[in-house]
Design an enzyme around this catalytic site. Sequence first.
Site, short mmCIF file in Angstrom:
data_model
loop_
_atom_site.label_atom_id
_atom_site.label_comp_id
_atom_site.label_asym_id
_atom_site.label_seq_id
_atom_site.Cartn_x
_atom_site.Cartn_y
_atom_site.Cartn_z
N GLN A 88 0.85 -1.19 0.00
CA GLN A 88 0.00 0.00 0.00
C GLN A 88 0.89 1.25 0.00
OE1 GLN A 88 -3.49 -0.60 2.99
NE2 GLN A 88 -1.90 -2.03 3.62
N HIS A 106 -1.36 1.12 -4.52
CA HIS A 106 -1.76 2.52 -4.33
C HIS A 106 -0.85 3.49 -5.08
CE1 HIS A 106 -4.10 1.43 -0.42
NE2 HIS A 106 -4.75 1.13 -1.50
#
Length: 225
Positions: A88, A106
């Site tokens: 992430q 992300h």
Amino acid sequence: MKNIVILTGAGISAESGMGTFRDEGGLWTQYALEDVATPEGFARNPALVQEFYNIRRVKAAAARPNEAHEALARLQREWPGRVDIVTQNVDGLHEAGGARDVIHMHGELAGALCAACGHRWEAPAEMAVGEPCPACKGPHARPDVVWFGEIPYHMDRISDLLDAADLFAAIGTSGQVYPAAAFVHQAAAAGAHTVELNLEPSELASGFDELRSGPASRVVPDWVG
Ligand SMILES: CC(C)NC(=O)[C@H](Cc1c[nH]c2ccccc12)NC(=O)[C@H](CCCC/N=C(/NCCC(=O)O)S[C@H]1O[C@H](COP(=O)(O)OP(=O)(O)OC[C@H]2O[C@@H](n3cnc4c(N)ncnc43)[C@H](O)[C@@H]2O)[C@@H](O)[C@H]1O)NC(=O)OCc1ccccc1
């Protein structure tokens, strides 16, 4: 041989000086998430958003990987089966620690994206408001990161890896952001053994078979062995 899927969050980079989002003094205590990590915030005040990511991009460029990043890279090199790292994080510390094929769900601080034509290129250290896109020449450059309300990258590939996982580990993530927070359930449903490695048990801890608590730079090398 076992397929291992590893999900990482800001906690794995905390000891490399990158800070986290929701801890004491975390990023979301300094900035409002809605202002700096949403498309609406970017439309309202692109200068604030560019400043937010420029500061983090410069910080990430100066940061060094820690023992946790290095231990995962070693696991990838030495494990006879698959080891896939899904992060992430938008810093490049997994790669700096020697990992390969890291899946940045992300996005990455090092990337720039044209909001108009979709062209991608390497971000300058300091991205200006209205930074021109080298392809369409339009002033629509933005950080190549996934904001709240946007669809994360590589979801199909990640979903296939979770369905084929024998072992799932979540490292340094609070489990408060979806769809990443739901990965443990998908892996468990596929029969994977699940382990959480975190400073302290997260909100999702009860969903894991095994918990290992402590700073990533210690518990990850111990776990890798
Ligand atoms: C806030 C939350 C409720 N909101 C969401 O989850 C929303 C969806 C949603 C809206 N309302 C909802 C209501 C209910 C459920 C969900 C939602 N999600 C989205 O909008 C996502 C997009 C979310 C992405 C947003 N972008 C980020 N970052 C990139 C930019 C940037 O970085 O600026 S999220 C950002 O926060 C996320 C979580 O942060 P963590 O990494 O976990 O960090 P945190 O600070 O929270 O925790 C750190 C942990 O480390 C530990 N720790 C600290 N130090 C150490 C240490 N030294 N060692 C070990 N551990 C340590 C701490 O104890 C702590 O547990 C990270 O992913 C990070 O990238 N998109 C989407 O859902 O699209 C549809 C969809 C769904 C499915 C399939 C397809 C499409």
